[in-house]
Structures are given as structure tokens and as C-alpha cells.
Design a protein around this motif. Structure first.
Motif, PDB file in Angstrom:
ATOM      1  N   PHE A 119       0.865  -1.178   0.000  1.00 33.03           N
ATOM      2  CA  PHE A 119       0.000   0.000   0.000  1.00 33.03           C
ATOM      3  C   PHE A 119       0.896   1.221   0.000  1.00 33.03           C
ATOM      4  CE2 PHE A 119      -2.381   3.273   2.339  1.00 33.03           C
ATOM      5  CZ  PHE A 119      -3.588   3.257   1.667  1.00 33.03           C
TER       6      PHE A 119
ATOM      7  N   LEU B 249       0.210   5.259  -0.283  1.00 31.89           N
ATOM      8  CA  LEU B 249      -0.691   6.397  -0.465  1.00 31.89           C
ATOM      9  C   LEU B 249      -0.055   7.484  -1.326  1.00 31.89           C
ATOM     10  CD1 LEU B 249      -3.501   7.357   0.444  1.00 31.89           C
ATOM     11  CD2 LEU B 249      -2.399   8.461   2.386  1.00 31.89           C
TER      12      LEU B 249
ATOM     13  N   GLN C 153       1.876   7.029  -3.768  1.00 28.74           N
ATOM     14  CA  GLN C 153       1.983   6.511  -5.143  1.00 28.74           C
ATOM     15  C   GLN C 153       3.324   6.870  -5.782  1.00 28.74           C
ATOM     16  OE1 GLN C 153      -2.208   7.960  -6.319  1.00 28.74           O
ATOM     17  NE2 GLN C 153      -2.095   5.927  -7.241  1.00 28.74           N
TER      18      GLN C 153
ATOM     19  N   ASP D  34      -2.772   2.820  -8.780  1.00 32.37           N
ATOM     20  CA  ASP D  34      -3.603   2.479  -7.620  1.00 32.37           C
ATOM     21  C   ASP D  34      -2.750   2.539  -6.359  1.00 32.37           C
ATOM     22  OD1 ASP D  34      -5.582   1.477  -5.924  1.00 32.37           O
ATOM     23  OD2 ASP D  34      -6.225  -0.019  -7.381  1.00 32.37           O
ATOM     24  N   ILE D  35      -3.351   3.011  -5.269  1.00 32.90           N
ATOM     25  CA  ILE D  35      -2.619   3.074  -4.011  1.00 32.90           C
ATOM     26  C   ILE D  35      -2.381   1.697  -3.407  1.00 32.90           C
ATOM     27  CG2 ILE D  35      -3.294   5.411  -3.371  1.00 32.90           C
ATOM     28  CD1 ILE D  35      -5.592   4.269  -1.783  1.00 32.90           C
ATOM     29  N   SER D  36      -3.122   0.701  -3.896  1.00 32.48           N
ATOM     30  CA  SER D  36      -2.993  -0.655  -3.362  1.00 32.48           C
ATOM     31  C   SER D  36      -2.435  -1.553  -4.455  1.00 32.48           C
ATOM     32  CB  SER D  36      -4.371  -1.110  -2.898  1.00 32.48           C
ATOM     33  OG  SER D  36      -4.500  -2.487  -2.974  1.00 32.48           O
TER      34      SER D  36
END
Lengths: 299, 326, 78
Positions: free
Chosen positions: A224, A226, A228, A236-238
Motif C-alpha cells: 500500500f 498512499l 503513489q 492504484d494506491i494498493s
């Protein structure tokens, strides 16, 4: 997997007026997960107005609806129809996915420090989480359980708890699955990127926080991001996606530190390969399919 | 101009709109105002769109100074409100001018107040929403609660010229009586409870513990037994464990059998505890106003009742809109 | 009679940590803004501050008790 698992009839439940919950089986199996994958993929393609979100889970799935746009009962009617038509994957179904190398430093100092702080919440306060897992799964020592976890890849069967947390189920027959209970009482702290294990599921904790899974190690790379800032997080952050195949690879401290440096420098990239396999073939001969998947990954 | 000065942040004040949807499948809850009715009505009073960003303050309200001409409205919990130390009415549009200071005294009933300002709180939109999700530090104002002595941006198009005065009639303000009755669709994994335990769950007055926040409310007051079974493969050995599954917003789980948890807007989206039912969407507004130490009860209802309650709330919102002529 | 009231509900603590001494004791002089106790709620420990100066006559709440909003927690002399 030699004995094919027959799923019971699906159970449809209303999670209030905004959710429909569908339990495919009370027990975890690849068959249940693949059945959920088949229905949720078909539902996604239908793009029904009022369906807010489709959440595949391990042996169940959940659909969030806007009841002002669709009556949850109408959705259940449609889900039953889909279950009847695509509820099990056809024999020749080919799953297109990606295989990813995920390095893990097992028995690392950071999760060790945390687990020592919470011994009073553990089944076996005298042992570490890995030693406990080795003992109750019939291994001589923790190397045995590490070898078992790293020898065959895992499939992401659910995302959730907190953003980006992948629940991973190993692609081996049930009798070879490792199982551990969750902590007796959940911890109030878990370091970010801890490799955890609970039930038959391996996870990587995306963020620091509470947790109940046994702590076995630490991943140097995030799941993850955030900010990026890493290339794998540009979209995507994930990072993990449902159905991804992850190979957890044991690394030493030198590689851990080198990978951390790459992450800090913003240059780290996961080793990712496009792959496809037939779930039916996997259920029939998991070792053969796993060999092919790992060959694609490290080719 | 276009700035709101936060003189004191209060206890836990965040920027929220009506929520961030479509990311539950990756583990991200919607966030958003816990008491949607109060947030929407506050927006209506100041002429905002229903889903404009407002401030949600828990227990202790913030102290805010205005730098331009705006309309302001306070809704939600019952707390004395002052403007420049003079009392002003809640559920009412109030005209404010540069230098005016809004403050709150101790709450009398309820838990969360909402502050809407004409134009709305202008934080960046992140994944289609301005709502704050503090666990990962995303959305809202820097992904966190407000602190003392900082500045919020207000939308430039919210400058007020007219006077305030629009009022929401008493009969269209929410009921904050205690104990709150939470209508609940029983189900999900309720088969894990014995029949007696389910009856006891519905018959018990549960007390809200100190662990009650935007993630969920932990309750105490009884002990519920699970039916005995051989645990299914992959679930874990505790009788409260199930194979990890998705948790609906509003769902109720009972780890250990003695402390039910109701998950709310910042919910963990899934996990391995048996869920036994779901509080209907409308009554999340009600639990959002239940404070630590108060009691709540659960009443079993069917899906029809849940859907009717939702229609009823929408009609009440439309009644407010008509009354205010928005 | 002047009192200090709880501004939030939660669990009341008279000391910053279990092994530490109490913030203030009966008979102590306190000044406005001074921390006199903690209230735990929503997973955080929040300082309770005196809103005016005075002398503590008595604590009206035991360490570890639950308190409600507006509840008197300290009586001041005078």
C-alpha cells in the motif's frame, strides 16, 4: 484436491438494506473461491445500475447496492440466476492473472519485538509465533514451516480489513495447508508490512495498526502506498488484486536492506509476470501447475 | 477571504461529505458523515448541495473564526452554540461576517455536531470524495482531524449576501432520546449463535463503551453463546471465528461472545469474526448520536421495514427542502 | 460551589500512567489551564484542564470510573 470438494447450496443474506452477502461454503477451499470468482466476474460484466461495489471474499462474496436504485431482492434473483449459469467455472476456463515475487524476511527483528510485547495475548507465551506454528503443524523447527510457505505460490482470495491487505491461500491440497489460530486477544499494534498468518491465510499488513494474525516476518516492499511514489503504484494506491498469484520468497537481511534502499529511492519494482492457468488443472494436479507458474515467474 | 480559521480543533473534528464509494472491494470503507440526515440538512440550510463537505465534531466542538460573509448552520447533537459569545440557534441558517467566532459549550444530548458553511469546506477531492479517513491518512484536511490554529479553505462561490433565518421545524429534527433503538436485519452468520443467545441479544440493553468511534461501537451488557461445532477448515479455532469474509457497514459481530461491535463508516471491511446482523442504514444516523455510557437496543426487522425507513428518511429530507424553499 | 466538569464521556484517570503519581491531590492549588486528569475515549487519552484557578477540595470521581459529559469531577474550595 484429489477428492473434489462439493459446495453446499449458496446462502443468500441481506446485510441490512445496502448489502447482499452470499456464503458459498463455511469452509475455505479453492473450489469455493473459484465459484465466487465466476459469479462476481459475471456480475461485474453486467454493469447493473445500483450495484455500488462487488467484493469477492475467500469462500463468500458481498455486493453493496444503492437501494434507491435497485431492490436488494432483485439483485438476489439475478445472483441466483448467475449462480445457476456460471456458478462453477467450466472445465476449460482459463484464468488470466499475474504472478508476483514477494520477498519476505522471516523471523525478523521488528515483528519479533512486537510479538514479544504481546505474549500475554498468545496461545503459547513461551514460544515465538513461528515456533508455535511449526509445532502445531508438525514441523521439527521453524525452517520447516518457512519452507512449506515458500515452496508453493498463493492466490489472493480477498482484499480487505484495511485498504490493500491481501488474504492469500496457498495453492496446495488441503492436507498440506498450514493452519494457525488467530491471537487469543487481538494485538493493539502490528508493524507496517508484517507478514501475518491466521486460519489458513497469509497476509501482509499494509499499514501499522491492530491485528490478530500470527506474526512470522516482514516484507521489505509495501503493498500500500498512499503517496503513489513507486512505479507499481502509479495506477492504484494498493498493489495486490484479487486472483493475483503471489510467491512468498524467503530472503536474508542483506537482501532485505537492499530492497528497502530501492523502496526508499523510489526505484523498487515487483517482479511481475503475466500468466494463465486452468483452475480445473490446478485442482487436479497442483504441483504441476505450480511448477509452471514459478517457471514463468523466474524465466 | 475564503478561509475558515480553526482557533480550536475540538476533540475529534473531521471534514466529511456523504462518503467515498466503490473501493470497499479493496478494503477502503466509505467514511463520510456518520449522521447523514443532520449533515444533509445542515447543507440545505446554507444552500449547499446535499453532498457538500461539512465538519463533523465529536463531543467537543471546534472554535472557528470567519474571514468573509457566509451562511452557517449547526445540526446534529444538542449543544449550546455561540457566535461572538452570544447564543445562536441550531438547525437555523445564521449569517456570519468577517471576524465572527463560532464556539460550542458542553453537549446536552447526542454525540456529533455538524457545521455547514455556504460553499462548503473546500478540501481536495480524493477518489471522488472530500471525506476524511484517518487510518490511512487520506482525504479531508490532510487526512486527519483538525488541530488548533490552522486554516481551512472554503469554496469561493459561497459568499453570502442575503440574511439567514431559515429554520428546520422541531418535528423534522432527529430524536436523541435514550436508549436508542437500532432496527436490525438479523442474518449473515447468525446461525453461529444459539437460539437463546439471539433472543438475549435482542432483549439486552447494551451499554456503549469508551471504544466507540467512527470505525465502530463496542458494546457491553451480556454474554452470548455460540452453537458448538467442529470449526470449518480455514476458520480458526475460536467459536466466534469464521473463514474471513466481508463485513457490511452496520454489521454486528461478537468476538468472545460478550462485547458486540457495530461497524460504522470507517469500518474494517472484512475479517474472521461471525457477523450476526446489520443495523439498517437509516439507524446508523441514530447510533452516530449515541455516546459512550448511553444504552442502545436492537430490534429485529425485515428488509421491507429497512427499505421503508429509507424511503421515509428521503421524504423527510424532501420535506425540509420544501420548508426551506431550497 | 465551583466544580470542574467532564467535557466528554469516557474512563477517568487521575494519573498520566499507572506507575506515575496523580496529577494533583486534594488540597493542591491549581491554575487555569493546568492538566488535572485524563479521560479515555475513542482510543485516545484526553487531558482534563482546569478552566479556572483554585484549590482542590475533593475529587468526586474515583480513578478508573466511567464519567459522563457534564459530570462534576472535582470540587474546588471557596
Amino acid at each position: 484436491m484429489t477428492d473434489k470438494i462439493q459446495l453446499p447450496p449458496a446462502r443468500y443474506e441481506y446485510g441490512g438494506d445496502e448489502f447482499v452477502f452470499v456464503e458459498l461454503d463455511q469452509a475455505m477451499s479453492l473450489e469455493a473461491n473459484f465459484a465466487g470468482m465466476a459469479v462476481t466476474n459475471a456480475l461485474r460484466e453486467e454493469a447493473i445500475d445500483g450495484v455500488v461495489d462487488i467484493c469477492p471474499s475467500n469462500a463468500s462474496y458481498m455486493v453493496q447496492v444503492d437501494p434507491d436504485r435497485i431492490d436488494p431482492r432483485d439483485l438476489v434473483t439475478e445472483l441466483r440466476r448467475l449462480e445457476a449459469s456460471v456458478g462453477t467455472l467450466p472445465e476449460d476456463y482459463v484464468l488470466k492473472t499475474r504472478v508476483v515475487d514477494v520477498p519476505v524476511l522471516f523471523n525478523d527483528p521488528w515483528s519479533h519485538e512486537t510479538l514479544m510485547r504481546f505474549r500475554d495475548r498468545h496461545q503459547d507465551p513461551e514460544a515465538t509465533d513461528l515456533e508455535y506454528a511449526a509445532r502445531i503443524n508438525g514441523f521439527d523447527g521453524m525452517q520447516g514451516v518457512i519452507d512449506a510457505m515458500t515452496s508453493a505460490p498463493w492466490i489472493v482470495t480477498m482484499l480487505g480489513f484495511v485498504p490493500g491487505l491481501p488474504f492469500c491461500y496457498q495453492l496446495v491440497p488441503r492436507e498440506r495447508q498450514i493452519q494457525v489460530p488467530k491471537y487469543v486477544r487481538p494485538r493493539t499494534d502490528t508493524p507496517e508490512r508484517t507478514f501475518g498468518f491466521g486460519g489458513a491465510f497469509a497476509v501482509v499488513y499494509p499499514v501499522r495498526g491492530a491485528g490478530g494474525y500470527q506474526m512470522f516476518g516482514m516484507a521489505p516492499a509495501p503493498v500500500f502506498d498512499l503517496s503513489q511514489s513507486l512505479p507499481d503504484f502509479a495506477e492504484d494506491i494498493s498493489f495486490p488484486k484479487a486472483n493475483d498469484v503471489l510467491r512468498y520468497r524467503a530472503i536474508d537481511m542483506a537482501e532485505f536492506e537492499a530492497t528497502r534502499a530501492e523502496v526508499e529511492a523510489g526505484t523498487f519494482r515487483y517482479r511481475i509476470r503475466e500468466a494463465e492457468f486452468e483452475p480445473a488443472a490446478l485442482l487436479a494436479d497442483p504441483d504441476a501447475v505450480n511448477r509452471e507458474l514459478l517457471e514463468v515467474l523466474y524465466r | 477571504m475564503n478561509r475558515l480559521l480553526v482557533r480550536a480543533g475540538g476533540l475529534y473534528t473531521t471534514v466529511q461529505d456523504t462518503g467515498r464509494f466503490g473501493h470497499y472491494h479493496m478494503g477502503m470503507p466509505p467514511s463520510g458523515a456518520m449522521d447523514i440526515y443532520s449533515a444533509v440538512v445542515a447543507n440545505m440550510l446554507v444552500g449547499n448541495a446535499d453532498d457538500a463537505a461539512v465538519l463533523e465534531a465529536t463531543y467537543v466542538g471546534p472554535k472557528l473564526e470567519f474571514t468573509d460573509d457566509r451562511l452557517l448552520a449547526v445540526t446534529g447533537a444538542d449543544a449550546p452554540v455561540t457566535l461572538n459569545d452570544e447564543p445562536v440557534e441550531p438547525w437555523t441558517a445564521v449569517r456570519v461576517r468577517p471576524g465572527d467566532v463560532l464556539a460550542f459549550a458542553m453537549i446536552r444530548a447526542g454525540c456529533r455536531v455538524y457545521v455547514a458553511v455556504s460553499g462548503g469546506i473546500d478540501v481536495p477531492v480524493y477518489l471522488d470524495s472530500r471525506s476524511t479517513y484517518t487510518l490511512t491518512g487520506m482525504g479531508g484536511h490532510e487526512g486527519r482531524k483538525l488541530v488548533d490554529d490552522e486554516t481551512l479553505q472554503l469554496a469561493a462561490d459561497g459568499q453570502a449576501t442575503g440574511s439567514g433565518g431559515a429554520v428546520v421545524p422541531e418535528n423534522l429534527r432527529p430524536d436523541l432520546d435514550c436508549p436508542a433503538e437500532l432496527r436490525t436485519v438479523v442474518g449473515l452468520c447468525s446461525y453461529r449463535l444459539t437460539e437463546d443467545a439471539l433472543a438475549s441479544f435482542l432483549g439486552t440493553e447494551w451499554k456503549v463503551t469508551k471504544d466507540a468511534d467512527r470505525v465502530g461501537y463496542r458494546l457491553r451488557g451480556g454474554k452470548l453463546d455460540f452453537t458448538e461445532r467442529e470449526q470449518p477448515f480455514g476458520a480458526g479455532s475460536d467459536p466466534a471465528n469464521v473463514v474471513d469474509l466481508g463485513y457490511p457497514i452496520g454489521s454486528i459481530q461478537v468476538p468472545g461472545g460478550d462485547e458486540p461491535i457495530v461497524l460504522l463508516n470507517d469500518a474494517v471491511t472484512g475479517g474472521g469474526y461471525a457477523t450476526i446482523g446489520t443495523v439498517i442504514s437509516v439507524d446508523r444516523d441514530r447510533i452516530a448520536q449515541a455516546k459512550t455510557g448511553e444504552s442502545v437496543r436492537f430490534r429485529s426487522v425485515d428488509l421491507d421495514t429497512a427499505l421503508a425507513a429509507r424511503r421515509d428518511r428521503r421524504e423527510r429530507i424532501e420535506q425540509v427542502r420544501q420548508q426551506l424553499g431550497r | 460551589m465551583a466544580t470542574i466538569k467532564a467535557a466528554m464521556p469516557g474512563v477517568f484517570y487521575r494519573r498520566p500512567a499507572p506507575e506515575k503519581p496523580a496529577y494533583v491531590d486534594d488540597g493542591d492549588a491549581i491554575s487555569a489551564g493546568q492538566t488535572i486528569a485524563l479521560i479515555e475515549v475513542m482510543k485516545t487519552f484526553n487531558e482534563v484542564k482546569a478552566d479556572e484557578s483554585g484549590t482542590v477540595a475533593a475529587f468526586l470521581v474515583e480513578d478508573g470510573d466511567e464519567v459522563d459529559v457534564g459530570q462534576d469531577i472535582v470540587r474546588l474550595e471557596g
